[in-house]
Design an enzyme around this catalytic site. Structure first.
Site, PDB file in Angstrom:
ATOM      1  N   CYS A 185      -7.455  -1.873   8.395  1.00  0.00           N
ATOM      2  CA  CYS A 185      -6.093  -1.902   7.830  1.00  0.00           C
ATOM      3  C   CYS A 185      -5.571  -0.495   7.586  1.00  0.00           C
ATOM      4  CB  CYS A 185      -6.072  -2.730   6.544  1.00  0.00           C
ATOM      5  SG  CYS A 185      -6.292  -4.490   6.875  1.00  0.00           S
ATOM      6  N   GLU A 210       0.827  -1.204   0.000  1.00  0.00           N
ATOM      7  CA  GLU A 210       0.000   0.000   0.000  1.00  0.00           C
ATOM      8  C   GLU A 210       0.867   1.262   0.000  1.00  0.00           C
ATOM      9  OE1 GLU A 210      -3.119   0.092  -0.393  1.00  0.00           O
ATOM     10  OE2 GLU A 210      -3.762  -1.970   0.066  1.00  0.00           O
ATOM     11  N   ARG A 218     -17.860  -0.450   6.346  1.00  0.00           N
ATOM     12  CA  ARG A 218     -19.091  -1.036   5.799  1.00  0.00           C
ATOM     13  C   ARG A 218     -19.619  -2.157   6.677  1.00  0.00           C
ATOM     14  NH1 ARG A 218     -17.133  -2.236  -0.060  1.00  0.00           N
ATOM     15  NH2 ARG A 218     -15.272  -2.206   1.205  1.00  0.00           N
ATOM     16  N   HIS A 228      -1.441  -5.745   1.533  1.00  0.00           N
ATOM     17  CA  HIS A 228      -2.701  -6.486   1.481  1.00  0.00           C
ATOM     18  C   HIS A 228      -2.512  -7.754   0.647  1.00  0.00           C
ATOM     19  CE1 HIS A 228      -5.709  -3.263   2.836  1.00  0.00           C
ATOM     20  NE2 HIS A 228      -6.074  -4.368   3.463  1.00  0.00           N
TER      21      HIS A 228
END
Ligand code: PCA
Length: 193
Positions: A143, A80, A90, A165
């Protein structure tokens, strides 16, 4: 002298009962290149994940911290590039928290760049014949929260902070990557640091 790497994986969250990030991290050798590894499982809980890392890092004083997390739906191992100052979930985390549009740090900048060589890491993964790409978004769940919190804490210091990831395991759904490939990709990425 060996450099110290604190490497973490998350516990299972959502509907899953396994998390490839921890499964891969715990299978890594205890030394990779000139790094000595300290492995740590961290909870998929906003705030607490980063605090758990910082508690151990405070004792270990690592040269580099690399957190690994599951990204269901991705077909590659993805270092990342950036963490954003937003919590927007969510689904609830493992403590039932579901922040929507909150800051990670009230007084922090909008975003931080990771301080590890993400392009070299992604290339090293591809050189190992495993799909690898730099990602420009770690999402807005735990994360990203963890990466942002660590970059905030270590801003302006010598401690490097990064995040990778990884895809689902084959038994979790598709697209997926076998666990041995995920672990080999992490090893290649670490060697590139
Ligand atoms: N992946 C989640 C949190 C824990 C994990 O392994 C994420 O991408 O935010």
């Amino acid at each position: 002298m060996k450099r110290k790497l604190l490497i973490t994986g998350f516990d299972a969250f959502g509907k899953a009962d396994i998390n490839p990030s921890w499964e891969a991290v715990r299978r890594l050798p205890s030394t990779i290149g000139d790094f000595e590894l300290c492995k740590l499982q961290i909870p998929t809980v906003f705030g607490l994940a980063g605090e758990t890392v910082l508690k151990i890092a405070g004792q270990l004083n690592p040269d580099m911290i690399l957190c690994v997390g599951q990204a269901g739906g991705r077909d590659a191992v993805t270092p990342e590039r950036i963490a954003v100052n937003i919590r927007d979930a969510r689904i609830p985390d493992n403590a039932g928290n579901q922040p929507r549009g909150e800051f990670v740090a009230e007084d922090g900048p909008a975003a931080y760049f990771s301080t590890v060589p993400v392009m070299d890491m992604a290339q090293a993964v591809r050189d190992a014949q495993i799909p690898g790409n730099v990602s420009n978004s770690a999402g807005a769940f735990v994360c990203n929260d963890t990466l942002y919190g660590l970059l905030y804490h270590y801003a302006g210091t010598a401690t490097k902070v990064g995040f990778i990831h990884v895809p689902w395991l084959p038994e979790q759904g598709s697209p997926s990557l076998p666990l041995t490939d995920t672990a080999a990709a992490l090893e290649a990425a670490i060697r590139a640091c």
